[in-house]
Scaffold this active site. Sequence first.
Site, PDB file in Angstrom:
ATOM      1  N   TRP A 130       0.931  -1.282  -0.203  1.00 29.38           N
ATOM      2  CA  TRP A 130      -0.023  -0.065  -0.049  1.00 29.38           C
ATOM      3  C   TRP A 130       0.824   1.330   0.059  1.00 29.38           C
ATOM      4  CZ3 TRP A 130      -2.086   2.775   4.938  1.00 29.38           C
ATOM      5  CH2 TRP A 130      -2.819   3.525   4.622  1.00 29.38           C
ATOM      6  N   ASP A 211      -0.642  -5.768   9.191  1.00 30.79           N
ATOM      7  CA  ASP A 211      -1.994  -4.776   8.780  1.00 30.79           C
ATOM      8  C   ASP A 211      -3.184  -5.698   8.218  1.00 30.79           C
ATOM      9  OD1 ASP A 211      -3.279  -2.709   8.150  1.00 30.79           O
ATOM     10  OD2 ASP A 211      -1.995  -1.684   6.702  1.00 30.79           O
ATOM     11  N   LYS A 246     -13.734  -0.509   6.449  1.00 31.62           N
ATOM     12  CA  LYS A 246     -14.363  -1.074   5.446  1.00 31.62           C
ATOM     13  C   LYS A 246     -15.180  -2.218   5.824  1.00 31.62           C
ATOM     14  CE  LYS A 246      -9.918   0.021   3.881  1.00 31.62           C
ATOM     15  NZ  LYS A 246      -9.693   1.034   2.645  1.00 31.62           N
TER      16      LYS A 246
HETATM   17  C1  LMR Z   1      -7.023   2.415  -0.452  1.00 34.30           C
HETATM   18  O1  LMR Z   1      -5.877   1.752  -0.277  1.00 34.30           O
HETATM   19  O2  LMR Z   1      -7.461   2.674  -1.270  1.00 34.30           O
HETATM   20  C2  LMR Z   1      -7.688   2.740   0.992  1.00 34.30           C
HETATM   21  O3  LMR Z   1      -6.974   1.966   2.034  1.00 34.30           O
HETATM   22  C3  LMR Z   1      -7.702   4.026   1.401  1.00 34.30           C
HETATM   23  C4  LMR Z   1      -6.362   4.760   1.470  1.00 34.30           C
HETATM   24  O4  LMR Z   1      -6.389   5.668   2.400  1.00 34.30           O
HETATM   25  O5  LMR Z   1      -5.751   4.711   0.932  1.00 34.30           O
END
Ligand code: LMR
Length: 402
Positions: A130, A211, A246
């Site tokens: 992420w 996570d 979510k």
């Molecule tokens: C995402 O990955 O799109 C979500 O977790 C929202 C974010 O805060 O990035």
Amino acid sequence: MFEHIPAYPGDPILSLNEDFQRDPRTNKVNLSIGIYFDENGTLPVMSSVREAEAAIVAQGMPRSYLPMSGLPAYRDAAQALVFGAQSAARAAGRIATVQTVGGSGALKVGADFLKRHFPGSQIWLSDPSWENHRVVFEAAGHTVNTYPYYDDATGGLRFAAMRDTIDALPERSIVLLHACCHNPTGVDLTKDQWRELVPVLQRRNLIAFVDMAYQGFGDGLEEDAACVRMLADADVPMIVANSFSKNFSLYGERCGALSVVCKDAAQAQRVLGQLTFTIRANYSNPPMHGARLVAGVLGDAKLRASWDDELRVMRDRIHEMRHAIHEGLAGRVDEVMRARYIAQVGMFTYTGLSAEQVETLRVEHGIYLLRSGRMCVAGLNRSNVGYVAQAIAAVAGPGARP
Ligand code: LMR
């Protein structure tokens, strides 16, 4: 005075989502941000949450400060959901859990805590991870590295390379792992792969930072947390960040938690104190409303059962949409690219589309994906999936412009 301040280039996820909101086209499709939309393209308000909220509002409770560590009922419910109500570590009182401002807040509190108490440790993220993981950990002063993870050629996992890299890390390194529904790739470890990785983490004396932002969106609430329980049972030093954004559809309420699994209850008490200190240094104490909603649902057997059902419907709909787009792309893109939609799990698919193809989708078709090619399949529905498949075929199919 502020002349030297550079412009913020924007965030690859949140800024794109803001661009989407401003896009005037009526046929636009938001497959960028990790938000679950229902079949009508709207953000659901879960009926279990609505019911819990009505009860809370009827009480008209005053709004004092919460304790720095958060609402006790919420912390307990979050811990039970993450580790299992019957968890041995939980029964032994060796898990320190605090309420946090969403999952990102949990990462930040965890990152600050680790920086202070493990100043010599570096962190390793999956490649890719992420986008905000790197941002949060670097902002907290960590050196961020990566371990091999995604195999672009197959759309699967480079497990042997991942395991071998982790097996060679210095002691007390921090390894960030996604519990389920890997963000951004949708590629998870199998149970057997977790079984192989857990002893490596243990033997190398590493810290697992797990996570879990998508519990319930993979195979189920219990199944998705299996690795957390495996790690806890194996006594691997572990920190878990979890989010209710979510699975409760409570994005704006910022409901998260951070748990540290310790050796014994005395250690857990001291860790809890230091997490509390970190919270005080960041934002004093967390907000109350969302925590009451989550605790209200999880603490009531009837609401809990109806929340489980509602979450199952979301999970099933995502599954259905994965199959629908897979079907819609039949004969239109190459099979390796098409297979990802059903092989990968959770809200995201790493489509394999290039940044240029993603840009064409946005500019010419009003379809928003992340630049990395990540698609949030939870933004698909029966009304837009045909349009999306057609547009992907136009940009990535055999007849597409080079
Ligand atoms: C995402 O990955 O799109 C979500 O977790 C929202 C974010 O805060 O990035």
